[in-house]
Design a protein around this motif. Structure first.
Motif, mmCIF file in Angstrom:
data_model
loop_
_atom_site.group_PDB
_atom_site.id
_atom_site.type_symbol
_atom_site.label_atom_id
_atom_site.label_comp_id
_atom_site.label_asym_id
_atom_site.label_seq_id
_atom_site.Cartn_x
_atom_site.Cartn_y
_atom_site.Cartn_z
ATOM 1 N N GLY A 45 40.224 29.177 34.882
ATOM 2 C CA GLY A 45 39.902 30.082 33.663
ATOM 3 C C GLY A 45 38.849 31.278 33.807
ATOM 4 N N ARG A 46 39.431 31.821 34.840
ATOM 5 C CA ARG A 46 38.640 33.180 35.216
ATOM 6 C C ARG A 46 39.658 34.018 36.104
ATOM 7 N NH1 ARG A 46 38.066 34.160 40.272
ATOM 8 N NH2 ARG A 46 37.915 32.306 41.719
ATOM 9 N N PRO A 47 39.884 35.542 36.094
ATOM 10 C CA PRO A 47 40.606 36.192 36.505
ATOM 11 C C PRO A 47 41.058 36.194 38.067
ATOM 12 C CG PRO A 47 39.161 37.681 35.222
ATOM 13 C CD PRO A 47 39.132 35.959 35.072
ATOM 14 N N MET A 48 42.087 35.673 39.374
ATOM 15 C CA MET A 48 42.331 35.807 40.351
ATOM 16 C C MET A 48 42.465 35.735 41.006
ATOM 17 S SD MET A 48 42.513 31.262 40.130
ATOM 18 C CE MET A 48 42.469 30.604 41.730
ATOM 19 N N THR A 49 42.371 36.641 42.187
ATOM 20 C CA THR A 49 42.552 37.380 43.024
ATOM 21 C C THR A 49 44.472 36.596 43.534
ATOM 22 O OG1 THR A 49 42.619 36.995 45.170
ATOM 23 C CG2 THR A 49 41.118 38.774 43.629
ATOM 24 N N LEU A 50 45.252 37.340 44.186
ATOM 25 C CA LEU A 50 46.428 36.383 44.283
ATOM 26 C C LEU A 50 46.262 35.901 45.742
ATOM 27 C CD1 LEU A 50 49.724 37.004 44.991
ATOM 28 C CD2 LEU A 50 48.750 39.164 46.393
ATOM 29 N N ALA A 51 45.533 36.669 46.775
ATOM 30 C CA ALA A 51 44.716 35.342 47.695
ATOM 31 C C ALA A 51 44.670 34.448 47.525
ATOM 32 C CB ALA A 51 43.940 36.661 49.268
ATOM 33 N N GLU A 52 43.562 34.477 46.130
ATOM 34 C CA GLU A 52 42.606 33.241 45.849
ATOM 35 C C GLU A 52 43.876 32.349 45.358
ATOM 36 O OE1 GLU A 52 38.034 34.277 43.873
ATOM 37 O OE2 GLU A 52 40.596 34.824 42.508
ATOM 38 N N LEU A 53 44.774 33.017 44.614
ATOM 39 C CA LEU A 53 45.520 31.875 44.316
ATOM 40 C C LEU A 53 46.259 31.318 45.158
ATOM 41 C CD1 LEU A 53 46.747 34.592 41.290
ATOM 42 C CD2 LEU A 53 45.932 32.014 41.183
ATOM 43 N N ALA A 54 47.009 32.419 46.272
ATOM 44 C CA ALA A 54 48.155 31.731 47.112
ATOM 45 C C ALA A 54 47.478 30.498 48.271
ATOM 46 C CB ALA A 54 48.120 32.779 48.046
ATOM 47 N N ALA A 55 45.613 31.542 48.914
ATOM 48 C CA ALA A 55 45.176 29.727 49.271
ATOM 49 C C ALA A 55 44.248 28.536 48.258
ATOM 50 C CB ALA A 55 44.065 30.522 49.495
ATOM 51 N N SER A 56 44.565 28.152 46.605
ATOM 52 C CA SER A 56 44.589 27.667 46.462
ATOM 53 C C SER A 56 44.928 26.528 46.431
ATOM 54 C CB SER A 56 44.816 27.501 44.964
ATOM 55 O OG SER A 56 45.865 28.147 44.581
ATOM 56 N N GLU A 57 44.381 25.194 46.503
ATOM 57 C CA GLU A 57 45.723 24.155 47.057
ATOM 58 C C GLU A 57 45.953 23.902 46.169
ATOM 59 O OE1 GLU A 57 42.575 20.360 45.315
ATOM 60 O OE2 GLU A 57 41.257 21.842 45.885
ATOM 61 N N ARG A 58 46.906 23.492 45.131
ATOM 62 C CA ARG A 58 47.707 23.651 44.197
ATOM 63 C C ARG A 58 49.078 24.147 44.921
ATOM 64 N NH1 ARG A 58 48.609 21.091 39.013
ATOM 65 N NH2 ARG A 58 46.130 20.445 38.460
ATOM 66 N N LEU A 59 48.921 25.326 45.601
ATOM 67 C CA LEU A 59 49.958 26.499 45.612
ATOM 68 C C LEU A 59 49.901 26.471 46.866
ATOM 69 C CD1 LEU A 59 49.320 29.099 42.932
ATOM 70 C CD2 LEU A 59 51.285 28.261 43.381
ATOM 71 N N ALA A 60 49.204 26.052 47.911
ATOM 72 C CA ALA A 60 49.465 26.266 49.391
ATOM 73 C C ALA A 60 50.397 25.525 49.956
ATOM 74 C CB ALA A 60 47.945 26.246 49.955
ATOM 75 N N SER A 61 50.365 24.648 49.404
ATOM 76 C CA SER A 61 51.412 23.630 49.831
ATOM 77 C C SER A 61 52.547 23.636 49.384
ATOM 78 C CB SER A 61 50.756 21.941 49.730
ATOM 79 O OG SER A 61 51.079 22.012 48.249
ATOM 80 N N GLN A 62 52.753 24.387 48.276
ATOM 81 C CA GLN A 62 54.422 25.062 47.463
ATOM 82 C C GLN A 62 54.935 26.112 47.351
ATOM 83 O OE1 GLN A 62 55.471 23.423 44.978
ATOM 84 N NE2 GLN A 62 54.066 22.074 45.533
ATOM 85 N N CYS A 63 54.412 27.037 47.888
ATOM 86 C CA CYS A 63 55.192 28.493 48.074
ATOM 87 C C CYS A 63 53.905 29.552 49.155
ATOM 88 C CB CYS A 63 55.400 28.481 47.487
ATOM 89 S SG CYS A 63 53.253 29.243 45.384
ATOM 90 N N ASP A 64 54.551 30.578 49.471
ATOM 91 C CA ASP A 64 54.277 31.848 50.497
ATOM 92 C C ASP A 64 53.142 32.322 49.713
ATOM 93 O OD1 ASP A 64 56.394 32.765 49.820
ATOM 94 O OD2 ASP A 64 56.913 33.341 51.768
#
Length: 152
Positions: A45-64
């Motif tokens: 619900g708030r803006p996130m940086t690419l780094a935050e998104l890539a490191a988030s738990e949902r995405l870190a395991s999914q893709c680079d």
């Protein structure tokens, strides 16, 4: 005049599924990474940086990071994601949810972003433009730039 403010009412709950459906209509391939990216942005619900998104738990395991960036680019091009901020390396990304509107304040020194906690004066103008031009689905994006108290 009250009807101008219908979009200040509680934002319609948009599900990840709704969003994915719209993405698919726009020609985006449905991938697990896309789903996780949208879910992450929607939950945050708030803006996130690419780094935050890539490191988030949902995405870190999914893709680079590169995959996340490519997805963000496509979503931004198609108008599903709004890119905020000053430059590539410090860009923030946020979902454009129909009927949910937010203007942002951005510090030119440290790049922090915060939502503007004030009524938006542009809504009346937007309504007027819509009536005068016959444009549909009108929306605007405002970003205010300045130096935050910490940097000042």
């Amino acid at each position: 005049m009250a009807h101008h403010h219908h979009h200040h009412s509680k934002p319609a709950t948009v599900t990840v599924q709704d969003f994915i459906d719209r993405c698919r209509e726009a020609g985006l391939r449905r991938t697990k990474a896309l789903e996780e990216l949208i879910a992450t942005l929607l939950e945050s619900g708030r803006p996130m940086t690419l780094a935050e998104l890539a490191a988030s738990e949902r995405l870190a395991s999914q893709c680079d990071k590169a995959t996340v960036f490519r997805l963000l680019q496509r979503l931004t091009e198609k108008g599903f994601v709004r890119r905020l901020g000053l430059h590539e390396r410090a860009a923030y990304f946020t979902l454009l949810v129909p009927g949910r509107h937010q203007d942002y304040l951005i510090c030119t020194e440290c790049g922090t972003i915060e939502p503007v906690k004030a009524p938006c004066p542009v809504h009346e103008l937007e309504e007027e433009i819509r009536v005068k031009t016959g444009y549909k689905n009108l929306y605007h994006e405002l970003e205010f730039f300045g130096v935050c108290p910490k940097c000042a």
